[in-house]
Design a protein around this motif. Structure first.
Motif: not given
Length: 174
Positions: A61-62, A110-123
């Motif tokens: 995952q990392k 992991s920090l950038v992914y969880s703070m920015f990319i994952e929320p954006f892609l989920n939306e």
């Protein structure tokens, strides 16, 4: 041992250190590109290999998160290189960012992914999936039209070549 005038000094002049530091710190476009690609690909590729080989889900995952962020970084840097190339130490910052993303001490990806990319892609996930599905259909339709057009054009060109070849043949008289 440095000699200024006729007096030997045990230390270089004070202005030599900043000049050396500045010259050594400016790596420029080409070297930063090589360093970003090498540092951003070689070590992470090997660590990804190791994670897949050991079936460690957390490590896999990392490194998947890293590759998502690194691919976005690669695309963004092409635009950023034209806009930010005049900013002092921009190229050094790119190399530093690449290292920050991957080094275990920081886990920047992991920090950038969880703070920015994952929320954006989920939306935007449904919209992205819909666009990808429609794009495949549109590409299929247009590619069929393009192939059909090329086939027609090739057929008419070949018949034209045959006609001209037949007209250009000298007639033989017995």
């Amino acid at each position: 041992l440095v000699v200024i005038g006729h007096k030997p000094l045990n230390q270089p002049p004070a202005r030599a250190a900043p000049v050396f530091f500045t010259a050594g710190a400016m790596i420029g476009y080409y070297l930063s590109t090589v360093l970003c690609i090498a540092a951003g690909s070689v070590f992470p590729a090997y660590k990804s290999f190791k994670a897949l080989r050991t079936n460690d889900d957390e490590e896999t995952q990392k490194w998947l998160k890293y590759w998502v962020i690194y691919s976005i970084f690669l695309v963004a840097q092409y635009v950023a290189d034209y806009i930010l190339c005049w900013v002092p130490l921009y190229y050094e910052a790119k190399v530093g960012f690449t290292l920050w993303l991957q080094l275990p001490h920081f886990s920047g990806a992991s920090l950038v992914y969880s703070m920015f990319i994952e929320p954006f892609l989920n939306e935007k996930e449904e919209t992205i999936d819909f666009t990808i599905a429609n794009s495949a259909n549109i590409i299929k339709e247009h590619s069929t039209k393009v192939v059909s057009s090329i086939t027609e054009r090739a057929g008419s060109l070949s018949s034209e070549v045959i006609k001209r070849t037949n007209r250009a043949k000298p007639t033989q008289k017995d």
